[in-house]
Design a protein around this motif. Sequence first.
Motif, PDB file in Angstrom:
ATOM      1  N   ALA A 160       0.813  -1.215   0.000  1.00 15.30           N
ATOM      2  CA  ALA A 160       0.000   0.000   0.000  1.00 15.30           C
ATOM      3  C   ALA A 160       0.850   1.270   0.000  1.00 15.30           C
ATOM      4  N   ALA A 161       2.162   1.133  -0.177  1.00 18.74           N
ATOM      5  CA  ALA A 161       3.061   2.281  -0.086  1.00 18.74           C
ATOM      6  C   ALA A 161       2.711   3.358  -1.111  1.00 18.74           C
ATOM      7  N   GLY A 162       2.556   4.584  -0.633  1.00 16.73           N
ATOM      8  CA  GLY A 162       2.310   5.712  -1.525  1.00 16.73           C
ATOM      9  C   GLY A 162       0.914   5.743  -2.113  1.00 16.73           C
ATOM     10  N   THR A 163      -0.024   4.981  -1.536  1.00 10.42           N
ATOM     11  CA  THR A 163      -1.376   4.898  -2.101  1.00 10.42           C
ATOM     12  C   THR A 163      -2.419   4.931  -0.984  1.00 10.42           C
ATOM     13  N   ASP A 164      -3.685   4.895  -1.380  1.00  8.49           N
ATOM     14  CA  ASP A 164      -4.782   4.722  -0.439  1.00  8.49           C
ATOM     15  C   ASP A 164      -4.906   3.222  -0.155  1.00  8.49           C
ATOM     16  N   GLY A 165      -4.529   2.828   1.038  1.00  7.60           N
ATOM     17  CA  GLY A 165      -4.515   1.400   1.387  1.00  7.60           C
ATOM     18  C   GLY A 165      -5.751   0.941   2.134  1.00  7.60           C
ATOM     19  N   THR A 166      -6.826   1.733   2.092  1.00  9.07           N
ATOM     20  CA  THR A 166      -8.029   1.407   2.875  1.00  9.07           C
ATOM     21  C   THR A 166      -8.612   0.047   2.501  1.00  9.07           C
ATOM     22  N   ASP A 167      -8.794  -0.208   1.200  1.00  9.50           N
ATOM     23  CA  ASP A 167      -9.392  -1.477   0.769  1.00  9.50           C
ATOM     24  C   ASP A 167      -8.517  -2.663   1.162  1.00  9.50           C
ATOM     25  N   LEU A 168      -7.217  -2.522   0.971  1.00  9.40           N
ATOM     26  CA  LEU A 168      -6.289  -3.603   1.331  1.00  9.40           C
ATOM     27  C   LEU A 168      -6.326  -3.842   2.834  1.00  9.40           C
ATOM     28  N   PHE A 169      -6.342  -2.761   3.595  1.00 10.49           N
ATOM     29  CA  PHE A 169      -6.412  -2.860   5.049  1.00 10.49           C
ATOM     30  C   PHE A 169      -7.683  -3.597   5.482  1.00 10.49           C
ATOM     31  N   ASP A 170      -8.824  -3.243   4.870  1.00 11.89           N
ATOM     32  CA  ASP A 170     -10.094  -3.883   5.217  1.00 11.89           C
ATOM     33  C   ASP A 170     -10.099  -5.364   4.867  1.00 11.89           C
ATOM     34  N   GLN A 171      -9.439  -5.717   3.777  1.00 11.38           N
ATOM     35  CA  GLN A 171      -9.387  -7.129   3.364  1.00 11.38           C
ATOM     36  C   GLN A 171      -8.573  -7.956   4.352  1.00 11.38           C
ATOM     37  N   VAL A 172      -7.467  -7.397   4.841  1.00  6.95           N
ATOM     38  CA  VAL A 172      -6.522  -8.171   5.651  1.00  6.95           C
ATOM     39  C   VAL A 172      -6.872  -8.132   7.133  1.00  6.95           C
TER      40      VAL A 172
END
Length: 520
Positions: free
Chosen positions: A75-87
């Motif tokens: 998620a570096a340098g991006t909006d990591g919200t979706d990835l965070f919610d998945q994990v």
Amino acid sequence: QVPLKPGRSLMDWIRLTKSGKDLTGLKGRLVEVTEDELSKHNKKEDCWICIRGFVYNVTPYMEYHPGGEDELMRAAGTDGTDLFDQVHRWVNYESMLKECLVGRMAVKPIAAPKANILMTLLFAGVLPEKKVLASSAKELSPRIHNKIVILVVLSKLLTLSLVFKSSNYDWFQTDSLITVVIYTKQKDMNAELVIVDCQDKQLRGEIIMDDHSYLVEVDLEHAVLEDVAVNIAEKVGKVEIILSKKDNIHWKMLGQPREGHNTFIKCTDRGLFYRKCKLVSKTEVTHDTKLFCLMLPKGTHLRVPTGQHVYLKQVIAGTEVVKPYTPVLPFLPLDFQEPPHHDGVHIYLMIKIYSHGLFTQALDHLQIGDYISVSNPEGNFKKSHVQTSEDLLLLAGGTGFTPMVKLLNFALTEVSCLRTVKLIFFNKTEDDILWRNQLEQLALKDERFEVQFVLSQPSKEWVGKQGKISSSLLSEFVKRSRRDSKVLICICGPAPFTEQGVQYLKDLGYSQEEIHAFTA
């Protein structure tokens, strides 16, 4: 999870955040971050991540992240919200990363909605036709008119999401009772899909419907007694929440709506709700694992569905720490009836206590009568997967056995089409096997059930199977009872165990639809 270097534990991270060291590199300033600026910070030595509109400098956290640096770098340098919610959306990042906060994301200008979008919203009933679109040119200039339309669209789409009309819930009263009625129009509505909390004049009733939930949330006009009753008309989907008035007076209104009241949105957008539960007993299962019994508050109606987990939350050294656990039964029922202690008032958790585990050590130090915060249930397992299967195969590593407990009980008591139920239970030593005697007794009681213990560090006296999870071992034990039988394989354990197991099963020809991995 990955092995962390010495001095990189959760407690070490908490100490670092309280040391006064500048973890953002901005000397205490909060800044507004554009997408372009965020994208520049995409290296291990300079890594910013956006979660729900807030930007964090996670560079100092890299070596402390249990999932490893590579996971954060996704998620570096991006909006990591979706990835965070998945994990792991359950992790309290606001508390964990509060000293790493860089600032807010800059809000992008929003283009005016196109005519066809407005018409779609109008016909769907999202836009109020008479109040906005039918306003005359004399009353509103085109520019102001467009701004109002845009604001209405944003308000409806971003704030309310999908909303039930008020006619989908109602309330009425007698001299002593308040009854809130919710008309879900959902067939097969049941007690596991209704979660009610009534504490300190606040009522919160949540109805789960597939991956969405409907919420009634109000500050009640008057006080009520602690006890709450829930009645469900399953075939028509009517839910009644019955409260007892503290004083026999006439209510003019139910109360004041809270922020989430009367909304129907995706469960993942709802956020986790916690209530404080009392520890009523703690018993030893093995040398390092204990069975915790927690009692729900009197004003709470909550049933944890088979295959779902809850989150426990503790404040440790001033930081909120959250961990997922799957509730079990107080014991394995050998007479195939619901255990008498499984009464909807208690939640049982089988938890391994790690000698250097910050969270589990804090749990183990709780005294009888102490309280701990417990969340609503979560998980994507569906009982229907079992109800259409002929063979159920369970692969458990260590405390990955916990989701299998309720699953075993459900399969053997309520699923008549099952021919075989097999548990392959992986542990290090004989002393690590959870409920070994109960499992062996269950295998003697029901000819459909078979258990196989596999040890990776057995004693010389061990005559059973040895080794770790592997393709060859699974090919020996994981088999269909017939060539064309419908099979469901459930697997749970440490992340490497689960990931390797799923891959081995796919290599053996089992499809993704035939495999369910329990993860949190």
